[in-house]
Design a protein around this motif. Structure first.
Motif, PDB file in Angstrom:
ATOM      1  N   ILE A   1       0.842  -1.204   0.000  1.00 30.53           N
ATOM      2  CA  ILE A   1       0.000   0.000   0.000  1.00 30.53           C
ATOM      3  C   ILE A   1       0.871   1.246   0.000  1.00 30.53           C
ATOM      4  CG2 ILE A   1      -1.624   1.344   1.394  1.00 30.53           C
ATOM      5  CD1 ILE A   1      -2.853  -1.337   2.302  1.00 30.53           C
ATOM      6  N   CYS A   2       1.915   1.232   0.834  1.00 29.22           N
ATOM      7  CA  CYS A   2       2.849   2.352   0.891  1.00 29.22           C
ATOM      8  C   CYS A   2       3.542   2.539  -0.457  1.00 29.22           C
ATOM      9  CB  CYS A   2       3.873   2.122   2.000  1.00 29.22           C
ATOM     10  SG  CYS A   2       5.111   3.424   2.166  1.00 29.22           S
ATOM     11  N   GLY A   3       3.972   1.434  -1.077  1.00 26.67           N
ATOM     12  CA  GLY A   3       4.623   1.514  -2.381  1.00 26.67           C
ATOM     13  C   GLY A   3       3.720   2.152  -3.423  1.00 26.67           C
ATOM     14  N   TYR A   4       2.459   1.762  -3.413  1.00 25.83           N
ATOM     15  CA  TYR A   4       1.493   2.361  -4.342  1.00 25.83           C
ATOM     16  C   TYR A   4       1.329   3.856  -4.069  1.00 25.83           C
ATOM     17  CZ  TYR A   4      -3.121   3.508  -6.267  1.00 25.83           C
ATOM     18  OH  TYR A   4      -4.176   4.112  -6.934  1.00 25.83           O
ATOM     19  N   ALA A   5       1.260   4.227  -2.793  1.00 25.22           N
ATOM     20  CA  ALA A   5       1.024   5.624  -2.424  1.00 25.22           C
ATOM     21  C   ALA A   5       2.204   6.523  -2.766  1.00 25.22           C
ATOM     22  CB  ALA A   5       0.707   5.725  -0.936  1.00 25.22           C
ATOM     23  N   VAL A   6       3.424   6.043  -2.581  1.00 26.77           N
ATOM     24  CA  VAL A   6       4.600   6.912  -2.766  1.00 26.77           C
ATOM     25  C   VAL A   6       5.231   6.757  -4.144  1.00 26.77           C
ATOM     26  CG1 VAL A   6       5.059   6.815  -0.285  1.00 26.77           C
ATOM     27  CG2 VAL A   6       6.319   5.291  -1.823  1.00 26.77           C
ATOM     28  N   GLY A   7       4.827   5.717  -4.901  1.00 25.48           N
ATOM     29  CA  GLY A   7       5.374   5.515  -6.237  1.00 25.48           C
ATOM     30  C   GLY A   7       6.612   4.642  -6.250  1.00 25.48           C
ATOM     31  N   ALA A   8       6.664   3.641  -5.361  1.00 21.96           N
ATOM     32  CA  ALA A   8       7.809   2.724  -5.288  1.00 21.96           C
ATOM     33  C   ALA A   8       7.389   1.344  -5.779  1.00 21.96           C
ATOM     34  CB  ALA A   8       8.329   2.627  -3.853  1.00 21.96           C
ATOM     35  N   ASP A   9       8.340   0.628  -6.359  1.00 21.34           N
ATOM     36  CA  ASP A   9       8.043  -0.729  -6.820  1.00 21.34           C
ATOM     37  C   ASP A   9       8.862  -1.796  -6.090  1.00 21.34           C
ATOM     38  OD1 ASP A   9      10.584  -0.411  -7.825  1.00 21.34           O
ATOM     39  OD2 ASP A   9      10.042  -0.679  -9.929  1.00 21.34           O
ATOM     40  N   THR A  10       9.663  -1.371  -5.102  1.00 19.34           N
ATOM     41  CA  THR A  10      10.515  -2.311  -4.371  1.00 19.34           C
ATOM     42  C   THR A  10      10.518  -1.968  -2.883  1.00 19.34           C
ATOM     43  OG1 THR A  10      11.964  -2.564  -6.290  1.00 19.34           O
ATOM     44  CG2 THR A  10      12.828  -3.300  -4.168  1.00 19.34           C
ATOM     45  N   GLY A  11      10.402  -3.020  -2.070  1.00 21.23           N
ATOM     46  CA  GLY A  11      10.464  -2.835  -0.623  1.00 21.23           C
ATOM     47  C   GLY A  11      11.500  -3.747  -0.001  1.00 21.23           C
ATOM     48  N   TYR A  12      12.120  -3.278   1.079  1.00 23.09           N
ATOM     49  CA  TYR A  12      13.089  -4.077   1.822  1.00 23.09           C
ATOM     50  C   TYR A  12      12.645  -4.157   3.282  1.00 23.09           C
ATOM     51  CZ  TYR A  12      16.285  -3.560  -2.138  1.00 23.09           C
ATOM     52  OH  TYR A  12      16.858  -3.594  -3.381  1.00 23.09           O
ATOM     53  N   ILE A  13      12.712  -5.359   3.832  1.00 25.57           N
ATOM     54  CA  ILE A  13      12.506  -5.538   5.269  1.00 25.57           C
ATOM     55  C   ILE A  13      13.868  -5.817   5.883  1.00 25.57           C
ATOM     56  CG2 ILE A  13      11.381  -6.873   7.089  1.00 25.57           C
ATOM     57  CD1 ILE A  13       9.175  -7.574   5.126  1.00 25.57           C
ATOM     58  N   TYR A  14      14.328  -4.886   6.712  1.00 28.47           N
ATOM     59  CA  TYR A  14      15.622  -5.046   7.381  1.00 28.47           C
ATOM     60  C   TYR A  14      15.355  -5.664   8.737  1.00 28.47           C
ATOM     61  CZ  TYR A  14      20.326  -3.967   9.087  1.00 28.47           C
ATOM     62  OH  TYR A  14      21.606  -4.058   9.578  1.00 28.47           O
ATOM     63  N   ILE A  15      15.728  -6.929   8.879  1.00 31.45           N
ATOM     64  CA  ILE A  15      15.405  -7.677  10.095  1.00 31.45           C
ATOM     65  C   ILE A  15      16.666  -8.311  10.664  1.00 31.45           C
ATOM     66  CG2 ILE A  15      14.785  -9.710   8.678  1.00 31.45           C
ATOM     67  CD1 ILE A  15      12.711 -10.390  10.891  1.00 31.45           C
ATOM     68  N   ARG A  16      16.768  -8.286  11.982  1.00 31.05           N
ATOM     69  CA  ARG A  16      17.962  -8.854  12.605  1.00 31.05           C
ATOM     70  C   ARG A  16      17.954 -10.377  12.477  1.00 31.05           C
ATOM     71  NH1 ARG A  16      19.493  -7.283  17.644  1.00 31.05           N
ATOM     72  NH2 ARG A  16      19.392  -5.183  16.798  1.00 31.05           N
ATOM     73  N   ALA A  17      19.124 -10.929  12.229  1.00 29.28           N
ATOM     74  CA  ALA A  17      19.265 -12.364  12.008  1.00 29.28           C
ATOM     75  C   ALA A  17      18.929 -13.178  13.255  1.00 29.28           C
ATOM     76  CB  ALA A  17      20.685 -12.685  11.544  1.00 29.28           C
ATOM     77  N   GLU A  18      18.858 -12.528  14.415  1.00 31.92           N
ATOM     78  CA  GLU A  18      18.507 -13.228  15.657  1.00 31.92           C
ATOM     79  C   GLU A  18      17.017 -13.568  15.738  1.00 31.92           C
ATOM     80  OE1 GLU A  18      21.670 -10.151  17.050  1.00 31.92           O
ATOM     81  OE2 GLU A  18      20.143 -10.329  15.489  1.00 31.92           O
TER      82      GLU A  18
END
Length: 624
Positions: A250-267
């Protein structure tokens, strides 16, 4: 399931799958069928909840109930101290501290004989009675689940469960019924502020990213939850990963982005496992990837793993880490909405912030705005821990008082100890004393008290906690986690820790108290990023509210709470009957005395380990 090619197909599928969840509806009148929901998040899994599922299925089969009873894995119920948890639907019976050995009794007594298993029910201490239903527990009564909605209600590993819960319908609504600008207006109207700590208005950030001119834009989800004792984001990702994926799209559609990254700790291995599964499921159904729901909108999501650096929770350090660089913050000469990841416009929000987006789209921004306070709308998730009876994950409307959280939801302080303070905001937060327990929680009120909302850690302290030692504990953490890029944080916080250590070792002087305050204020105003700027908060707040404790340490050379070992002396009182146990157990051999006579401690030899006091049955040894 086949690929979903339109919003109409998605709505048809939602209606088709929804009846599968009817047993979990509190209004369901179907009594001849049951469903058992078993928490499968990290906490309950660590307490062996998965064997409970296996044993329940085995006993259900042995009882010949396969056609009328099912068992489902779910996300976190929140009442972590009482896990593993089993909830029986539609009866809405809540069993706590269940073991795999209890499966046979639950099946035979509850499912076959129709009787409650009384010993597995929660004991409501304030009312001194057993409570069987979740809705009747004080822990849940004042909660309002929005970000945590569907956690503990659906199987996080089944996309069918999420779709049956109206999953991805809000993405479909945005793509087919709302323009990007209209989506942003709803988020702005909601008043949602970032739940990662800074509290920046989410809609304003989305709008700024939308207006930035670029052929490429990114959406980033900050799942680098580094506060000690915090597990809000982890529980959302483990309990309802599709909700965050839908919000990012939804955020990508609203801001005009086609790629998202989830930065998550390996723990967070379980969260990573379920996110990868959810992304794969969504891509297979056409809910992520190319031409989503036949609208021409493209959006993909990738995971990036952090190595556990606390500083990478800071937005710019996080983005540098995604790029493959050392995780260090940069000067904020320009916003990430203009130059973020790889120097292109980037919209970054944390997990909890994203978890609020689908409900806002579904119910409208005004609905969300009506919850909470004027400048802090909606709810906030807190990881409630420390000296509190009901440890767990709570989501409360903004404006709920600290007193309600500690004594109603939290069930008060164990062992009838006195409340002393509550630290909000984790290692970057501040300590709020008893005088301000009636303060309604929101961004502004906590800031005015010298604390902060932070990501949502809430540590309750009692009369046995030393506030100087608490400040030192959190400084040890921030000193260890500093990236070292800027001098105020790298050197200043180290000097703060040295002064605090000097005080707790009984070597402090009054000048140290002045130095603590002056140095803390300098670090807060001159550090490069949020880690350094907020690191002195525990020091400043404890100096402000518990100055007498600092004075006792530096002037009287005593620790009023009896925590700082260098300032302790163990004394044997007249309660001593001369049983000799203390002298026999003392590792230093510093206790002497005859049988049936009062003993004495040679304080010059005493290691101050407390073994004598812990083992005295007559309470004859005290700290002074």
């Amino acid at each position: 399931m086949n690929k979903i090619r339109s919003f109409g197909e998605l709505k048809y599928l939602i209606n088709k799958l929804k009846p599968n969840l009817y047993l979990r509806d509190n209004n369901c009148q179907e009594k001849n069928k049951k469903e058992l929901l078993v928490c499968g998040d990290t906490g309950c899994r660590a307490a062996n909840s998965l064997p409970i599922i296996d044993n329940l299925k085995k006993e259900i089969k042995n009882a010949g109930l396969e056609d009328s009873v099912s068992v489902s894995l779910t996300g976190c119920f929140g009442f972590c101290a009482q896990g593993p948890i089993v909830r029986v639907c539609p009866d809405d019976i809540f069993y706590i501290k269940v073991s795999s050995d209890d499966a046979k009794e639950i099946v035979q007594e509850h499912l076959v004989n129709g009787n409650l298993v009384d010993r597995l029910l929660f004991l409501e201490a304030s009312e001194r009675k057993k409570v069987s239903k979740l809705e009747d527990m004080s822990f849940y009564k004042q909660q309002m689940r929005i970000a945590l909605h569907k956690c503990g209600y659906m199987n996080p590993e089944k996309v069918e469960d999420y779709i049956a819960n109206n999953g991805y319908a809000n993405l479909g609504k945005c793509l087919t019924e709302l323009s990007p600008e209209e989506v942003i207006e709803e988020v702005k109207l909601s008043g949602l502020r970032g739940r990662g700590g800074a509290g920046f208005p989410t809609g304003i950030k989305w709008e700024a990213t939308r207006k930035s001119k670029s052929n490429q834009k990114y959406v980033v989800c900050n799942a680098d939850e580094g506060d000690p004792g915090a597990f809000m984001d982890r529980s959302i990702l483990e309990g309802c990963p599709h909700k965050v994926l839908e919000a990012m799209a939804i955020c990508g559609y609203a801001v005009g982005a086609d790629t998202g990254y989830i930065y998550i700790r390996a723990e967070y291995p379980l969260a990573i496992e379920r996110l990868n599964l959810a992304i794969s499921q969504a891509e297979k159904l056409g809910l992520l990837g190319e031409n989503i729901l036949g609208t021409g909108f493209n959006f993909k999501i990738e995971l990036k793993y952090g190595a556990g650096a606390f500083v990478c929770g800071e937005g710019t350090a996080l983005m540098r880490s995604i790029e493959g660089n050392r995780g260090e913050p940069r000067m904020k000469t320009y916003s990430s909405t203009k130059k973020g990841l790889w120097d292109v416009p980037t919209c970054s929000n944390n997990v909890e912030t994203f978890a609020n987006i689908p409900p806002i789209i579904e119910n409208g921004g005004q609905w969300y705005k009506n919850i909470g306070t004027e400048n802090s709308s909606g709810t906030k998730v807190f990881a409630l821990g420390g000296k509190i009876n009901n440890v767990g994950l709570v989501e409360i409307p903004m404006g709920t008082t600290l007193k309600d959280i500690v004594y109603n939801i939290g069930g008060g302080i164990p062992d009838n100890k006195k409340f002393k303070a509550v630290l909000t905001g984790g290692p970057s937060g501040g300590c709020v004393p008893i005088d301000y327990l009636d303060t309604p929680i929101d961004f502004d009120n906590l800031s005015n008290l010298g604390s902060m909302m932070g990501s949502g850690g809430m540590l309750v302290l009692d009369e046995t906690d030393c506030m100087v030692d608490i400040a030192k504990f959190f400084l040890e953490f921030t000193v260890e986690e500093s990236c070292g890029k800027c001098t105020p944080c790298r050197i200043g916080n180290k000097r703060l820790l040295e002064i605090l250590t000097k005080i707790t070792d009984g070597k402090g002087c009054e000048q140290d108290l002045l130095d603590l305050e002056n140095l803390s204020k300098t670090i807060a105003t001159t550090s490069l990023c949020g880690l350094g700027k907020s690191a002195p908060n525990p020091v400043l707040s404890t100096l402000n509210y518990f100055y007498d404790e600092y004075k006792a340490h530096v002037i009287d050379k005593k620790c009023p709470s009896g925590k700082c070992q260098a300032l302790l002396n163990f004394v044997i009182t007249d309660n001593c009957i001369g049983c000799t146990k203390c002298s026999r157990i003392c590792p230093a051999g510093c206790i002497s005395g005859n049988v049936k006579e009062k003993h004495e401690i040679d304080t010059t030899k005493c290691l101050k380990c407390g073994a004598c006091m812990d083992n005295c049955k007559f309470n004859a040894i005290i700290k002074k």
